[in-house]
Motif scaffolding. Structure first.
Motif, PDB file in Angstrom:
ATOM      1  N   TYR A  81       0.779  -1.326  -0.049  1.00  9.88           N
ATOM      2  CA  TYR A  81       0.024   0.038   0.126  1.00  9.88           C
ATOM      3  C   TYR A  81       1.012   1.303  -0.036  1.00  9.88           C
ATOM      4  O   TYR A  81       1.899   1.207   0.440  1.00  9.88           O
ATOM      5  N   ALA A  82       0.404   2.264  -0.562  1.00 11.81           N
ATOM      6  CA  ALA A  82       0.739   3.604  -0.252  1.00 11.81           C
ATOM      7  C   ALA A  82       0.178   4.099   0.944  1.00 11.81           C
ATOM      8  O   ALA A  82      -0.848   4.011   0.851  1.00 11.81           O
ATOM      9  N   VAL A  83       0.946   4.369   1.860  1.00 12.98           N
ATOM     10  CA  VAL A  83       0.351   4.956   3.046  1.00 12.98           C
ATOM     11  C   VAL A  83       1.142   6.271   3.539  1.00 12.98           C
ATOM     12  O   VAL A  83       2.078   6.922   3.097  1.00 12.98           O
ATOM     13  N   ARG A  84       0.586   6.880   4.512  1.00 11.26           N
ATOM     14  CA  ARG A  84       0.986   7.951   5.304  1.00 11.26           C
ATOM     15  C   ARG A  84       1.074   7.784   6.757  1.00 11.26           C
ATOM     16  O   ARG A  84       0.207   7.061   7.117  1.00 11.26           O
ATOM     17  N   MET A  85       2.255   8.063   7.259  1.00 10.87           N
ATOM     18  CA  MET A  85       2.430   7.660   8.732  1.00 10.87           C
ATOM     19  C   MET A  85       2.954   9.069   9.553  1.00 10.87           C
ATOM     20  O   MET A  85       3.758   9.651   9.087  1.00 10.87           O
ATOM     21  N   GLN A  86       1.997   9.182  10.390  1.00 10.25           N
ATOM     22  CA  GLN A  86       2.305  10.488  11.349  1.00 10.25           C
ATOM     23  C   GLN A  86       3.340   9.799  12.675  1.00 10.25           C
ATOM     24  O   GLN A  86       3.097   8.943  13.425  1.00 10.25           O
ATOM     25  N   VAL A  87       4.407  10.567  12.994  1.00  7.27           N
ATOM     26  CA  VAL A  87       5.455  10.134  13.644  1.00  7.27           C
ATOM     27  C   VAL A  87       5.955  11.504  14.256  1.00  7.27           C
ATOM     28  O   VAL A  87       6.126  12.452  13.662  1.00  7.27           O
ATOM     29  N   ASN A  88       5.953  11.601  15.831  1.00  2.15           N
ATOM     30  CA  ASN A  88       6.102  12.861  16.378  1.00  2.15           C
ATOM     31  C   ASN A  88       5.415  14.090  15.735  1.00  2.15           C
ATOM     32  O   ASN A  88       5.973  14.991  15.553  1.00  2.15           O
ATOM     33  N   GLY A  89       4.234  13.879  15.670  1.00  2.99           N
ATOM     34  CA  GLY A  89       3.299  15.038  14.927  1.00  2.99           C
ATOM     35  C   GLY A  89       3.456  15.508  13.373  1.00  2.99           C
ATOM     36  O   GLY A  89       2.978  16.354  12.826  1.00  2.99           O
ATOM     37  N   GLN A  90       4.575  14.673  12.760  1.00  3.11           N
ATOM     38  CA  GLN A  90       4.782  14.901  11.188  1.00  3.11           C
ATOM     39  C   GLN A  90       4.047  13.669  10.528  1.00  3.11           C
ATOM     40  O   GLN A  90       4.502  12.719  10.973  1.00  3.11           O
ATOM     41  N   TRP A  91       3.399  14.135   9.373  1.00  3.57           N
ATOM     42  CA  TRP A  91       2.956  13.099   8.335  1.00  3.57           C
ATOM     43  C   TRP A  91       4.131  12.969   7.447  1.00  3.57           C
ATOM     44  O   TRP A  91       4.801  13.836   6.787  1.00  3.57           O
ATOM     45  N   GLU A  92       4.525  11.489   7.136  1.00  6.73           N
ATOM     46  CA  GLU A  92       5.691  11.070   6.314  1.00  6.73           C
ATOM     47  C   GLU A  92       4.865  10.136   5.246  1.00  6.73           C
ATOM     48  O   GLU A  92       4.069   9.353   5.518  1.00  6.73           O
ATOM     49  N   ASN A  93       5.190  10.325   3.911  1.00  7.25           N
ATOM     50  CA  ASN A  93       4.608   9.460   2.862  1.00  7.25           C
ATOM     51  C   ASN A  93       5.504   8.175   3.073  1.00  7.25           C
ATOM     52  O   ASN A  93       6.712   8.010   3.039  1.00  7.25           O
ATOM     53  N   GLY A  94       4.922   7.001   2.538  1.00  5.71           N
ATOM     54  CA  GLY A  94       5.463   5.609   2.556  1.00  5.71           C
ATOM     55  C   GLY A  94       4.854   4.457   1.962  1.00  5.71           C
ATOM     56  O   GLY A  94       4.012   4.756   1.227  1.00  5.71           O
ATOM     57  N   VAL A  95       5.622   3.390   1.975  1.00  4.23           N
ATOM     58  CA  VAL A  95       5.210   2.385   1.190  1.00  4.23           C
ATOM     59  C   VAL A  95       4.943   1.337   2.443  1.00  4.23           C
ATOM     60  O   VAL A  95       5.887   0.906   3.169  1.00  4.23           O
ATOM     61  N   CYS A  96       4.041   0.520   2.447  1.00  8.14           N
ATOM     62  CA  CYS A  96       3.774  -0.584   3.489  1.00  8.14           C
ATOM     63  C   CYS A  96       3.448  -1.798   2.937  1.00  8.14           C
ATOM     64  O   CYS A  96       2.738  -2.144   1.931  1.00  8.14           O
ATOM     65  N   ASN A  97       4.166  -3.116   3.489  1.00  6.98           N
ATOM     66  CA  ASN A  97       3.729  -4.192   2.971  1.00  6.98           C
ATOM     67  C   ASN A  97       3.060  -5.129   4.363  1.00  6.98           C
ATOM     68  O   ASN A  97       3.547  -4.821   5.658  1.00  6.98           O
ATOM     69  N   ILE A  98       1.888  -5.510   4.209  1.00  2.00           N
ATOM     70  CA  ILE A  98       1.415  -6.497   5.152  1.00  2.00           C
ATOM     71  C   ILE A  98       1.279  -7.696   4.651  1.00  2.00           C
ATOM     72  O   ILE A  98       0.812  -8.061   3.362  1.00  2.00           O
ATOM     73  N   GLY A  99       1.852  -8.648   5.487  1.00  2.00           N
ATOM     74  CA  GLY A  99       1.779  -9.964   4.932  1.00  2.00           C
ATOM     75  C   GLY A  99       2.628 -10.899   5.891  1.00  2.00           C
ATOM     76  O   GLY A  99       3.159 -10.340   6.959  1.00  2.00           O
ATOM     77  N   HIS A 100       3.049 -11.842   5.220  1.00  7.60           N
ATOM     78  CA  HIS A 100       3.809 -13.011   5.908  1.00  7.60           C
ATOM     79  C   HIS A 100       5.284 -13.195   5.288  1.00  7.60           C
ATOM     80  O   HIS A 100       6.056 -13.871   5.603  1.00  7.60           O
ATOM     81  N   LYS A 101       5.797 -12.221   4.459  1.00 10.32           N
ATOM     82  CA  LYS A 101       7.169 -12.441   3.796  1.00 10.32           C
ATOM     83  C   LYS A 101       7.296 -13.558   3.181  1.00 10.32           C
ATOM     84  O   LYS A 101       8.396 -14.254   3.509  1.00 10.32           O
ATOM     85  N   PRO A 102       6.848 -13.933   1.996  1.00 15.75           N
ATOM     86  CA  PRO A 102       6.798 -15.387   1.647  1.00 15.75           C
ATOM     87  C   PRO A 102       8.208 -15.591   0.905  1.00 15.75           C
ATOM     88  O   PRO A 102       8.578 -16.635   0.792  1.00 15.75           O
ATOM     89  N   THR A 103       8.919 -14.554   0.452  1.00 17.92           N
ATOM     90  CA  THR A 103      10.198 -14.765   0.156  1.00 17.92           C
ATOM     91  C   THR A 103      11.035 -15.237   1.228  1.00 17.92           C
ATOM     92  O   THR A 103      12.266 -16.042   0.643  1.00 17.92           O
TER      93      THR A 103
END
Length: 309
Positions: A223-245
């Motif tokens: 997913y393309a996500v935004r994450m708020q850390v220490n009051g600041q929003w940062e853009n990111g890429v998220c992987n949800i899963g079981h890391k099959p590799t």
């Protein structure tokens, strides 16, 4: 939190106009109900209130037991309802004893005895033992002491806006459609913990997130996500899963890992909020690290284009 049986009395509250409901998600349909109660309060010169319940009735009433995956766990629900400018938030502890109240008892003890004068709820709201009380019976159970306002069904694309539909969409990974129903992006809160640190070795360091509550997790994938850390929003890429590799099926629990696009600080232990924007692809198993790194780079570029647009 109001425990059943409560010892509150009518003079503990000013006259109230209350919105009734479980309100998981505080979506656009829920907001219609709450705003209607607020307008009713303003029109009649009384205080506005929301009455909701915790935990979810299915936790208590289901024969199978177990937990519920919430769209908005209680703390999040409190925050969103407070943001709507309500004077009182009444949270009733949902227990088997409370669930056993006859509809007329619920109305007497939890509405009339708490100085409620105006009641607003959705057209399909039910109350009392076996859910026998409906919006059609509420006036009768109120013995003429309550004015009842029923809010009709809200539809988007000919489907009822509901928590059930939002759950279905999240399980399908359709986060953009969820945004249309909630009036905001789906968010989850968690803590940054130590992971396997493979992302760093691949050149894409990730923050491993442990969710703080019983959230429903979107469908596995990237997913393309935004994450708020220490009051600041940062853009990111998220992987949800079981890391099959790296892992055989069932070897590890579901993981949530986020690579922030333009960020290079240690944030272990930080409380963060994830805003789920766009599902990019399914989780995949790759034949080797080079193939995996190539795909991660493509995912990163897809997310960057998304945020630029």
């Amino acid at each position: 939190m109001i425990q059943h049986p409560h010892t509150l009395q009518k003079n503990d509250f000013p006259p109230l106009a209350v919105a009734l409901g479980f309100f998981d998600g505080v979506h656009e349909g829920h907001k219609n109900v709450i705003r209607t109660a607020k307008k009713t309060a303003e029109r009649h010169g009384v205080k506005s209130a929301v009455m909701t319940f915790d935990p979810h009735p299915s936790v208590v009433l289901s024969q199978k037991g177990g937990s519920v995956e919430y769209i908005t766990p209680l703390e999040d629900k409190i925050d969103y309802i407070e943001g709507l400018g309500i004077d009182y938030l009444l949270i009733v502890r949902f227990t088997s004893a409370f669930a056993g109240l006859e509809p007329s008892e619920f109305v007497q003890k939890y509405l009339i005895d708490l100085n409620v004068k105006y009641v607003t709820a959705g057209f399909d709201f039910t109350y009392g033992k076996y859910g026998k009380g409906t919006m059609d019976t509420l006036s009768t159970d109120g013995q003429g002491k309550l004015q009842v306002i029923t809010v009709p069904k809200l539809e988007k694309n000919q489907e009822k806006v509901s928590s059930t539909l939002i759950r279905k969409l999240l399980r399908a990974g359709r986060t953009e459609d969820v945004h249309k129903l909630m009036g905001r992006y789906y968010t989850t809160k968690g803590t940054v913990i130590h992971g396997e640190k493979r992302g760093r070795l691949l050149g894409f360091p990730t923050a491993n997130i442990r969710l703080n509550d019983d959230y429903i997790v979107p469908k596995e994938g990237v997913y393309a996500v935004r994450m708020q850390v220490n009051g600041q929003w940062e853009n990111g890429v998220c992987n949800i899963g079981h890391k099959p590799t790296f892992h055989a099926p069932g070897q590890i629990e579901l993981s949530i890992e986020i690579h922030l696009l333009h960020f290079d600080r240690s944030i272990y232990g930080e409380e963060v909020t994830i805003e789920w924007r766009l599902r990019i692809r399914d989780e995949q198993k790759f034949d080797g690290l080079d193939q995996l790194k190539e795909q991660i780079l493509k995912d990163k570029q897809t997310a960057e284009r998304f945020f630029e647009e």
